[in-house]
Enzyme design. Structure first.
Site, short mmCIF file in Angstrom:
data_model
loop_
_atom_site.label_atom_id
_atom_site.label_comp_id
_atom_site.label_asym_id
_atom_site.label_seq_id
_atom_site.Cartn_x
_atom_site.Cartn_y
_atom_site.Cartn_z
N ARG A 1 -2.73 22.53 -14.39
CA ARG A 1 -1.74 21.63 -14.96
C ARG A 1 -1.93 21.43 -16.46
NH1 ARG A 1 0.20 16.79 -10.89
NH2 ARG A 1 1.78 15.95 -12.22
N HIS B 1 -0.34 14.01 -29.41
CA HIS B 1 -0.84 12.66 -29.06
C HIS B 1 -1.58 12.02 -30.21
CE1 HIS B 1 -0.77 13.38 -24.44
NE2 HIS B 1 0.28 12.65 -24.82
N ARG C 1 0.81 -1.23 0.00
CA ARG C 1 0.00 0.00 0.00
C ARG C 1 0.84 1.27 0.00
NH1 ARG C 1 -2.70 -3.40 3.17
NH2 ARG C 1 -4.57 -4.23 2.17
N GLU D 1 10.30 19.08 -24.80
CA GLU D 1 9.56 19.43 -23.57
C GLU D 1 10.16 20.68 -22.93
OE1 GLU D 1 6.80 17.95 -22.68
OE2 GLU D 1 6.87 15.91 -23.50
N HIS E 1 0.51 18.91 -26.94
CA HIS E 1 0.25 17.49 -26.71
C HIS E 1 -1.07 17.02 -27.32
CE1 HIS E 1 3.68 17.76 -24.12
NE2 HIS E 1 3.58 16.50 -23.74
N HIS F 1 7.89 10.60 -28.53
CA HIS F 1 6.88 11.50 -27.96
C HIS F 1 7.24 12.98 -28.19
CE1 HIS F 1 4.07 13.20 -25.12
NE2 HIS F 1 5.07 13.74 -24.45
N ASN G 1 0.13 20.60 -21.22
CA ASN G 1 -0.24 19.85 -22.42
C ASN G 1 -0.08 20.63 -23.70
OD1 ASN G 1 -0.86 17.39 -21.30
ND2 ASN G 1 -2.95 18.00 -20.78
N GLU H 1 -4.17 17.49 -10.41
CA GLU H 1 -4.74 17.77 -11.71
C GLU H 1 -6.25 17.93 -11.66
OE1 GLU H 1 -3.51 14.86 -14.55
OE2 GLU H 1 -3.21 16.36 -16.09
N LYS I 1 3.10 11.76 -10.96
CA LYS I 1 2.24 10.87 -11.74
C LYS I 1 3.02 9.60 -12.06
CE LYS I 1 -0.09 13.93 -14.80
NZ LYS I 1 -0.70 13.93 -16.15
N LYS J 1 7.96 23.18 -13.98
CA LYS J 1 7.01 22.09 -13.75
C LYS J 1 6.56 22.10 -12.29
CE LYS J 1 5.42 17.53 -14.46
NZ LYS J 1 5.55 16.20 -15.01
N1 LIG Z 1 4.97 10.55 -15.09
C1 LIG Z 1 4.97 11.60 -15.86
O1 LIG Z 1 4.59 12.69 -15.46
C2 LIG Z 1 5.46 11.44 -17.26
C3 LIG Z 1 5.73 12.57 -18.03
C4 LIG Z 1 6.23 12.41 -19.31
C5 LIG Z 1 6.45 11.13 -19.81
N2 LIG Z 1 6.17 10.05 -19.04
C6 LIG Z 1 6.41 8.70 -19.55
O2 LIG Z 1 7.79 8.54 -19.81
C7 LIG Z 1 7.95 7.52 -20.79
C8 LIG Z 1 9.00 7.97 -21.76
O3 LIG Z 1 10.20 8.20 -21.09
P1 LIG Z 1 11.60 8.35 -21.84
O4 LIG Z 1 11.46 9.25 -22.98
O5 LIG Z 1 12.60 8.64 -20.81
O6 LIG Z 1 11.80 6.90 -22.50
P2 LIG Z 1 12.50 5.56 -21.96
O7 LIG Z 1 12.38 5.43 -20.52
O8 LIG Z 1 11.96 4.48 -22.81
O9 LIG Z 1 14.03 5.80 -22.35
C9 LIG Z 1 14.41 5.93 -23.70
C10 LIG Z 1 15.55 4.97 -24.07
O10 LIG Z 1 16.77 5.49 -23.56
C11 LIG Z 1 17.43 4.50 -22.78
N3 LIG Z 1 18.19 5.26 -21.78
C12 LIG Z 1 17.69 5.90 -20.71
N4 LIG Z 1 18.66 6.61 -20.10
C13 LIG Z 1 19.80 6.39 -20.79
C14 LIG Z 1 21.12 6.86 -20.65
N5 LIG Z 1 21.45 7.74 -19.72
N6 LIG Z 1 22.04 6.43 -21.53
C15 LIG Z 1 21.68 5.57 -22.52
N7 LIG Z 1 20.45 5.14 -22.72
C16 LIG Z 1 19.50 5.54 -21.86
C17 LIG Z 1 16.32 3.66 -22.24
O11 LIG Z 1 16.79 2.41 -21.86
C18 LIG Z 1 15.40 3.61 -23.44
O12 LIG Z 1 15.84 2.66 -24.36
C19 LIG Z 1 6.60 7.27 -21.39
O13 LIG Z 1 6.11 6.04 -20.93
C20 LIG Z 1 5.74 8.40 -20.85
O14 LIG Z 1 4.40 8.03 -20.68
C21 LIG Z 1 5.68 10.18 -17.79
ZN LIG Z 2 5.13 15.26 -23.00
#
Ligand SMILES: NC(=O)c1ccc[n+]([C@@H]2O[C@H](COP(=O)([O-])OP(=O)(O)OC[C@H]3O[C@@H](n4cnc5c(N)ncnc54)[C@H](O)[C@@H]3O)[C@@H](O)[C@H]2O)c1
Ligand SMILES: [Zn+2]
Length: 523
Positions: free
Chosen positions: A402, A413, A281, A345, A409, A426, A406, A397, A303, A387
């Site tokens: 917030r 999206h 939990r 971003e 986005h 993305h 977007n 949200e 999030k 942020k």
């Molecule tokens: N929680 C939130 O508020 C929020 C906001 C934006 C995005 N997200 C989520 O984040 C995700 C995307 O994240 P991302 O863009 O970081 O993608 P990711 O986590 O898939 O990373 C991208 C690639 O880079 C590699 N990688 C990561 N760090 C590295 C490093 N330092 N050196 C070499 N390789 C590295 C990873 O293994 C992966 O292959 C999505 O699922 C999205 O929904 C969440």
């Molecule tokens: Zn985004």
């Protein structure tokens, strides 16, 4: 204003063997009168005009130490000239110190206005000063300040980490931004009161580079450290990965007072954060983001979640981390395309909330793309500040604040969905969506054509796409209608009221979207 820039400037010039130039003196010499006399005869406008001429003259040569006036960098033109020629240094001191020093010195026309106005002006200026290339504590003795600047310029001394507070009531936390911070994570976790066992969640790609220094740092701080990997890739941001994390936690006998450490990009951060929110939990989580996107976005705000086959992020929670450690040195191994996608971003934050950040990106883009660490640290810290500010105003949200995050986005999206999440990262889709939104804002008369062009130019220079792929506009509208951005059957869009200011509107006719996409395709 009282920061000691003349004294420090002279000392630094002597250390470097460079000439020292005082911008005020250049202005006075060219005008043949003192600065108070210029203010009296020509007002502040006259002074500022003369000052820009002086900046243009002095920036014609490199290899000098230039002391500027406190307001010099507030003019975009001056700032661009100074950044193009050299390194900007901020002698940082609290306002009270500056006022006391300035009073002791006397003779500053702008001080006549009183402390309230001075405080306001200081706050406005800090938003530009904080984006200097080197920031030093100017409350030290002048020679120590000069020595520190010299050490930073030569690379002998790292920039100290910046700490960005994220207000969230009793669950407030800080984002630590800097170079070579991984090994300090253990100490930082201790400082926020974490204890017991740490389960590091990562993936093989990131783990191969960074799990060892992180885990050693945690062990050195006295934690008992365990590790679990989830497979790399968005397709593994699933309940199956969460289950894998839960089971590793059980195997390592993690209890309520223990914690998870998410080491990776947004996928690891979201999945590990979700597992932390639900295991027993809820246990604490430390986010150690390793992509630019995760450092400026995913790791901050609380999030967390996983995807279902039916759609992304359909299962999740709000679970604030106890601590975020954003080590910009780890970005060295990030694929270029991922870095650039994260930059979208950052540009978004500038566009919705911070014209000074946009200017910084315009001036320092090459350094960012070449991953100069102090520049990356500035960008990450500033993005997290923005942020944090938005999230603090609307943690769960519910208030619509917030929603400005977007920007870009809505159409972004839809483009991701219509291209099966395969063609674009993305951030790339968001870049295209930001241009669509900018064009909509222009149609609404809220954004000038020159501002739209400025945004497009920056995105393109960063290497981001700005035109949509060939796709069926009717299908895109259908996706938008299905999207959660529809309220009472009306499409809601985040648009810009000038660069650096966002607003939300439900007044965008569907036809405009079709028109804008066509217009954008021809750009
Ligand atoms: N929680 C939130 O508020 C929020 C906001 C934006 C995005 N997200 C989520 O984040 C995700 C995307 O994240 P991302 O863009 O970081 O993608 P990711 O986590 O898939 O990373 C991208 C690639 O880079 C590699 N990688 C990561 N760090 C590295 C490093 N330092 N050196 C070499 N390789 C590295 C990873 O293994 C992966 O292959 C999505 O699922 C999205 O929904 C969440
Ligand atoms: Zn985004």
């Amino acid at each position: 204003m009282g920061a000691g820039k003349t004294t420090v400037g002279r000392l630094l010039a002597a250390r470097l063997g460079w000439p020292f130039v005082d911008l005020d003196a250049v202005v006075e010499k060219a005008a043949g009168m003192t600065i108070p006399a210029i203010f009296e005869r020509e007002g502040e406008d006259g002074f500022r005009r003369r000052e820009t001429e002086a900046v243009r003259a002095v920036t014609a040569h490199a290899g000098q130490v230039i002391a500027t006036g406190g307001g010099t960098v507030m003019r975009r033109e001056n700032l661009a000239l100074l950044r193009a020629t050299g390194t900007l240094v901020w002698l940082r001191a609290p306002l009270e110190v500056l006022l006391a020093r300035a009073r002791a010195e006397g003779g500053r026309p702008l001080l006549a206005e009183g402390d309230d106005a001075a405080a306001k002006r200081y706050a406005a200026r800090v938003s530009v000063y904080a984006l200097a290339d080197v920031v030093v504590d100017a409350t030290q003795a002048p020679d120590a300040v000069a020595a520190e600047i010299e050490a930073r310029l030569s690379g002998a001394q790292l920039e100290p980490p910046e700490m960005v507070p994220v207000p969230a009531g009793s669950r407030s936390y800080a984002v630590h931004v800097g170079a070579e911070l991984l090994a300090s994570s253990g100490r930082l976790a201790r400082e926020v009161g974490l204890g017991g066992k740490a389960l590091v969640v990562t993936n093989p790609t990131v783990g191969a580079h960074y799990a060892t220094p992180l885990m050693n740092g945690l062990a050195a701080a006295g934690f008992s450290v365990h590790r679990v990997d989830i497979p790399d890739g968005e397709e593994h941001k699933t309940l199956a990965s969460a289950e894998r994390i839960y089971r590793a936690a059980v195997a390592a006998r993690l209890e309520r007072r223990d914690f998870f450490v998410a080491l990776g990009g947004g996928v690891v951060g979201d999945a590990a954060g979700f597992a932390a929110a639900t295991y027993l939990r809820g246990v604490d989580v430390v986010q150690v983001p390793t992509t630019l996107l995760a450092q400026v976005d995913a790791s901050v705000g609380g999030k967390v979640g996983v995807n279902l086959a039916e759609g992304k992020n359909l299962v999740g929670a709000f679970h604030q981390p106890r601590l975020v450690v954003a080590d910009v040195a780890v970005l060295a191994t990030l694929p270029q395309r991922e870095l650039v996608a994260g930059l979208a971003e950052v540009i978004k934050y500038g566009a919705i909330a911070d014209p000074h950040l946009l200017a910084f990106l315009e001036d320092r883009l090459d350094d960012i793309v070449q991953r100069r660490l102090p520049v990356l640290a500035r960008v990450v810290a500033r993005s997290c500040e923005i942020k944090a500010r938005v999230v603090a105003a609307d943690e769960r949200e519910t208030r619509g604040v917030r929603e400005v995050l977007n920007f870009g986005h809505t159409i972004g999206h839809a483009i991701e969905a219509l291209t099966g999440y395969r063609r674009y990262l993305h951030g790339e889709a968001v870049a295209i969506g930001m241009v669509s939104a900018a064009l909509l804002a222009q149609r609404m008369g809220r954004l000038a054509g020159t501002e739209v062009e400025r945004l497009i130019r920056l995105l393109r220079r960063a290497g981001l796409p700005t035109t949509p792929p060939p796709l069926d506009e009717t299908a895109l509208l259908a996706v938008l209608q299905r999207d959660k951005k529809v309220r009472d059957g009306r499409l809601r869009f985040v648009l810009l009221d000038g660069l650096g200011q966002a607003f939300v509107t439900g007044e965008v006719p569907s036809q405009w979207i079709k028109d804008v996409l066509l217009e954008q395709r021809a750009l």
